[in-house]
Design an enzyme around this catalytic site. Structure first.
Site, mmCIF file in Angstrom:
data_model
loop_
_atom_site.group_PDB
_atom_site.id
_atom_site.type_symbol
_atom_site.label_atom_id
_atom_site.label_comp_id
_atom_site.label_asym_id
_atom_site.label_seq_id
_atom_site.Cartn_x
_atom_site.Cartn_y
_atom_site.Cartn_z
ATOM 1 C CE LYS A 1 5.138 4.802 6.692
ATOM 2 N NZ LYS A 1 4.867 6.088 7.505
ATOM 3 C CD GLU B 1 -1.315 8.055 8.539
ATOM 4 O OE1 GLU B 1 -1.441 7.036 9.270
ATOM 5 O OE2 GLU B 1 -0.304 8.906 8.559
ATOM 6 N NE ARG C 1 1.863 4.994 16.002
ATOM 7 C CZ ARG C 1 2.686 4.775 17.072
ATOM 8 N NH1 ARG C 1 2.334 5.428 18.322
ATOM 9 N NH2 ARG C 1 3.488 3.722 16.886
ATOM 10 C CD GLU D 1 -2.762 -0.986 2.488
ATOM 11 O OE1 GLU D 1 -2.867 0.172 3.129
ATOM 12 O OE2 GLU D 1 -3.545 -2.130 2.742
HETATM 13 P P1 ATP Z 1 5.571 3.574 14.334
HETATM 14 O O1 ATP Z 1 5.928 2.322 13.463
HETATM 15 O O2 ATP Z 1 5.692 3.328 15.822
HETATM 16 O O3 ATP Z 1 4.092 4.053 14.107
HETATM 17 P P2 ATP Z 1 5.909 5.787 13.254
HETATM 18 O O4 ATP Z 1 4.955 6.563 13.906
HETATM 19 O O5 ATP Z 1 7.359 6.818 13.075
HETATM 20 O O6 ATP Z 1 6.213 4.624 13.865
HETATM 21 P P3 ATP Z 1 5.805 5.303 10.723
HETATM 22 O O7 ATP Z 1 7.227 4.867 10.622
HETATM 23 O O8 ATP Z 1 5.448 6.600 9.874
HETATM 24 O O9 ATP Z 1 5.136 5.509 12.122
HETATM 25 O O10 ATP Z 1 5.030 4.119 10.020
HETATM 26 C C1 ATP Z 1 3.845 3.726 10.304
HETATM 27 C C2 ATP Z 1 2.508 4.467 10.421
HETATM 28 O O11 ATP Z 1 2.280 4.959 8.727
HETATM 29 C C3 ATP Z 1 1.242 4.020 10.692
HETATM 30 O O12 ATP Z 1 1.163 3.928 11.983
HETATM 31 C C4 ATP Z 1 0.337 5.065 9.983
HETATM 32 O O13 ATP Z 1 0.063 5.959 10.720
HETATM 33 C C5 ATP Z 1 0.889 5.336 8.645
HETATM 34 N N1 ATP Z 1 0.422 4.775 7.593
HETATM 35 C C6 ATP Z 1 0.359 5.615 6.310
HETATM 36 N N2 ATP Z 1 -0.103 4.904 5.211
HETATM 37 C C7 ATP Z 1 -0.420 3.676 5.603
HETATM 38 C C8 ATP Z 1 -0.946 2.321 5.186
HETATM 39 N N3 ATP Z 1 -1.234 2.331 3.912
HETATM 40 N N4 ATP Z 1 -1.243 1.182 5.983
HETATM 41 C C9 ATP Z 1 -0.825 1.330 7.477
HETATM 42 N N5 ATP Z 1 -0.301 2.585 7.975
HETATM 43 C C10 ATP Z 1 -0.186 3.536 7.213
#
Ligand code: ATP
Length: 616
Positions: free
Chosen positions: A283, A333, A303, A281
């Site tokens: 991000k 998101e 979150r 997917e």
């Molecule tokens: P953590 O892994 O602790 O959440 P983080 O807050 O730095 O670390 P990221 O490294 O940015 O998060 O990656 C996970 C986050 O990406 C998810 O918590 C969600 O908010 C976001 N995200 C964006 N697009 C997607 C998607 N398609 N599926 C799942 N999560 C997504």
């Protein structure tokens, strides 16, 4: 329970430093609590008036507390303020002044837990004109009736922190300790542990057996907590019906589920090796929301499981309009979207939607769009155990016509080249990268497993991902930085194994003047005189702080270091960040910092570095 009994336990907890001792005292305290009050005691121990997602706090500022202490003890406010400056803890101020009270107590009845908790609930609920006076009165009444120790905790509580270092994990451990005997009466639980111990030598067997039994029950409690974020209610149900009460806990709309987290890998080849055919997917870089719809009732959690419903009236409307389900819990998101340019705004713009004022104006200026990516509950059915493929299919069916809520863009493939092309397309669209998902995996609440794998754009020569660390102390500024009172930070990674914060980096760069003054403002309020119980560091900062704030840092690499305690091996070598620089504050709980386990995994990966190049 009398409040004096409760604070006697708190005082004992405060005086021990080992986590095991702390857990044992907490367990005894919870076993003495009555059926209903246990709930309040759990919340109270954490400085809250309800489960965290309700955000219910007493809400009295320091100024009013100082005034209340003065009023109740007969000292002047100036005297209270002066002492507070000296000792740095309002609890000790109240304790000291209560013992030398200049006026006799008006209220001679003995305080019960119910009375204290009840007063704080009333204080929280009191609003409007003249509310400051009534809040002051109710707080002063408590201090007035309190003995020394009671005054200490009554004064600390409204600041949301009893300074005991009791976190969720310690409470769960204490509950496990109290119910382990009953847990073992079930032959199934017993058999599992015995099988695990078959190889062990006889002597250590007993000790190891009870440790493992507690650990199992603790995992069972945590699994429930992951789908039902209310430890007070969990404790109450355990008290009422024992293990059976625990088993009866189910997902319900309105109570948040702890989010599943993504692992990291550094290339599409590694992803395919791990997952085979998988969903990939886009991000999106906005904020993650968990939406609960119960007929017309919509609740939106962040979150961190905070209730954000009031901030997003546009999304609440969209959920009512678009979601074709009576009752549903789903996640996605959210990003701010520009109708004019038909593009998504960067994170810095989206974040402006997290606000308490001018909500309607900002909603108009930066409407949100939500990309839904998972569904955990649908019309009375728990979908968490179903494979991701089925959940995604269910989600697809319930998103109705409209623009505000859509599915994440996704492909299904087992070809690394296709993943690379999709990754590039995401980057070109201004997104952060991709998340690959295991099509067969259940929704794994509250854990970072390989069900989700993130792959972000990386920079040559740098660690491919930033790291989130908790601030545990600071160094006073020299030279130009003297004016800010802060020159550098001592930071830590979170160690899940023993619920502690282990030092990993001293950070002195990356902060601009604005950040420095924000740091000063925030950290000076949480300064403590001694190293907090859950902090593990041999480096001594000028000022210790209670682990409260998480910052995102970037570093060149992770190195081995004898100075830091994160991931220390038997030889005493831990891990450190090389050239760390602060990027920004993160809206995360300290326990959500990057864990020691993750640091070690990142270190290992780095050894076989394949810097993933966006240009590839
Ligand atoms: P953590 O892994 O602790 O959440 P983080 O807050 O730095 O670390 P990221 O490294 O940015 O998060 O990656 C996970 C986050 O990406 C998810 O918590 C969600 O908010 C976001 N995200 C964006 N697009 C997607 C998607 N398609 N599926 C799942 N999560 C997504």
């Amino acid at each position: 329970m009398l409040f004096s009994e409760l604070v006697a336990y708190f005082d004992r907890i405060e005086s021990v430093s080992s986590r095991l001792d702390m857990t044992a005292i907490l367990a005894e305290m919870l076993s003495k609590a009555g059926g209903k009050e246990i709930r309040d005691i759990v919340y109270f121990s954490q400085g809250m008036l309800g489960p965290k997602h309700t955000g219910l706090e007493a809400g009295i500022g320091e100024g009013l507390l100082e005034q209340g202490i003065a009023k109740a003890t007969g000292y002047t406010k100036e005297e209270v303020v002066r002492l507070y400056k000296q000792v740095g803890d309002l609890g000790y101020v109240a304790e000291k002044l209560a013992s030398g009270r200049k006026q006799t107590s008006l209220f001679s009845g003995r305080l019960t837990v119910e009375k204290v908790f009840g007063n704080f609930v009333k204080i929280a609920e009191t609003g409007g004109k003249g509310s400051q006076d009534s809040k002051l009165g109710m707080f002063a009444e408590l201090i007035n009736s309190a003995g020394k120790l009671e005054a200490r905790y009554i004064a600390r509580f409204p600041l949301g922190n009893l300074r005991l270092g009791i976190g969720d994990p310690t409470i769960m451990d204490a509950l496990a300790l109290n119910y382990v005997e009953e847990f073992l009466k079930d032959k199934k639980n017993m058999a599992g542990i015995e099988a695990a111990l078959r190889e062990k030598n006889e002597e250590k067997r007993k000790e190891e057996f009870s440790r493992r039994a507690r650990q199992r029950l603790r995992e069972t409690i945590e699994a429930k907590y992951n789908i039902f974020s209310d430890l007070g209610e969990i404790a109450e149900r355990l008290k009422a019906k024992g293990i059976k009460g625990l088993e009866e806990i189910r997902i319900v709309p309105g109570t948040p589920i702890r989010p599943t987290l993504a692992e990291r890998l550094s290339s599409s080849e590694e992803i395919v090796e791990k997952l085979g055919n998988c969903a990939v997917e886009q991000k999106y870089d906005g904020f993650r929301l968990q939406v609960h719809k119960d007929r017309n009732n919509v609740t939106i959690f962040s979150r961190q499981s905070e209730n954000m419903t009031g901030m997003f009236p546009d999304l609440v409307e969209a959920v009512r309009r678009q979601m074709k389900a009576e009752r549903v819990i789903f996640e996605g998101e959210a990003l701010a979207y520009s109708e004019q340019t038909q593009q998504y705004f960067p994170f810095q713009v989206t974040i402006q939607r997290k606000r308490k004022y001018d909500i309607a104006e900002k909603a108009e200026e930066f409407p949100l769009r939500m990309f839904a990516f998972d569904v955990m509950y649908l019309n009375g059915k728990d979908l968490m155990g179903k494979p991701f493929r089925d959940r995604r299919e269910a989600l697809e069916k319930i998103i109705g016509e409209g623009e505000a809520i859509a599915l994440t863009k996704s492909i299904e493939t087992s070809d690394p080249k296709k993943i690379d092309a999709f990754f590039m397309e995401s980057i070109e669209n201004g997104l952060e990268g991709i998340i690959a998902k295991d099509l067969d995996a259940p929704y794994i609440a509250g854990a970072r497993k390989f069900a989700w794998i993130k792959l972000k754009r990386s920079y040559r020569g740098e660690l491919s991902d930033s790291i989130d660390v908790t601030i545990i102390g600071y160094f006073k500024g020299r030279g130009k930085r003297t004016q800010f009172g802060i020159g550098g930070l001592l930071t830590a990674a979170y160690d899940e194994e023993d619920d502690s914060f282990k030092s990993i980096a001293k950070i002195g760069t990356g902060m601009n003047e604005e950040m420095l003054s924000e740091l000063e403002e925030k950290l000076s309020k949480i300064a403590v005189k001694q190293k907090p119980g859950r902090v593990d560091s041999e480096i001594e900062p000028h000022v210790w702080v209670k682990p409260s704030y998480v910052i995102e840092v970037r570093a060149d690499e992770i190195t081995r270091s004898p100075l830091h305690t994160a991931g220390r091996d038997k030889e005493g070598t831990g891990y450190a960040l090389r050239f760390p620089r602060m990027l920004k504050f993160r809206e995360k709980k300290p326990e959500e910092s990057t864990t020691v386990k993750e640091i070690i995994a990142m270190f290992r990966k780095q050894a076989s570095v394949q810097v993933y190049q966006a240009e590839k």
